[in-house]
Design an enzyme around this catalytic site. Structure first.
Site, mmCIF file in Angstrom:
data_model
loop_
_atom_site.group_PDB
_atom_site.id
_atom_site.type_symbol
_atom_site.label_atom_id
_atom_site.label_comp_id
_atom_site.label_asym_id
_atom_site.label_seq_id
_atom_site.Cartn_x
_atom_site.Cartn_y
_atom_site.Cartn_z
ATOM 1 C CB THR A 125 -0.946 -0.015 1.221
ATOM 2 O OG1 THR A 125 -1.708 -1.225 1.194
ATOM 3 C CG2 THR A 125 -1.891 1.173 1.203
ATOM 4 C CD GLU A 183 1.849 11.751 -2.302
ATOM 5 O OE1 GLU A 183 1.565 12.930 -1.994
ATOM 6 O OE2 GLU A 183 2.745 11.070 -1.757
ATOM 7 C CG HIS A 228 -3.723 -2.355 -1.666
ATOM 8 N ND1 HIS A 228 -2.411 -2.190 -1.322
ATOM 9 C CD2 HIS A 228 -3.725 -3.216 -2.701
ATOM 10 C CE1 HIS A 228 -1.642 -2.922 -2.105
ATOM 11 N NE2 HIS A 228 -2.433 -3.560 -2.953
#
Length: 135
Positions: free
Chosen positions: A36, A44, A70
């Site tokens: 994750t 990002e 996730h």
């Protein structure tokens, strides 16, 4: 910011999962699968790709928040594609919806919020956050 950034604009990023991206703590692999933490990094990164062409020379984008789900495990060697789409623009804030998928389907989704700030403002904030050493 330069003109032209609009809701609906997208960016993509493709990469192959490596063992360095596995879920691990203090160097010990917990699960031999895409972590994750790595997913947040790629969310990002693909979101940043959207804003880069629109930043003025004296500006920089900073992550303000990330929400992530996730959804499925992915092992080393698997190709993953991350896609970010601008969903909101509000003054200095750029919000993107991000989806990550491999050939079997979606493995993650979330939202990234970036704030566009003058580099000088960022520099001052960082200077103010440094703890002064005692003599």
């Amino acid at each position: 910011m330069k003109r032209g950034l609009e809701i609906g604009q997208t960016a993509t990023l493709s990469f192959r999962v490596t063992e360095e991206m596995y879920a691990q703590f203090e160097g010990e692999v917990v699960h031999p699968a895409y972590s994750t933490v790595s997913m947040v990094y790629h969310m990002e990164w693909v979101s940043r790709k959207i804003i880069l062409p629109f930043l003025e020379n004296d500006e920089e984008g900073m992550g303000a928040s990330v929400s992530v789900k996730h959804l499925a495990p992915t092992t080393a060697g698997t190709m993953v594609t991350a896609k970010a789409t601008v969903t909101k623009l509000n003054h200095r804030f750029v919000v993107t919806e991000v989806e990550l998928a491999n050939k079997k389907g979606m493995i993650g989704k979330g939202e990234v919020v970036q704030v566009i700030l003058p580099k000088e403002e960022i520099r001052k904030k960082l200077e103010n956050s440094i703890v002064e050493k005692s003599i």
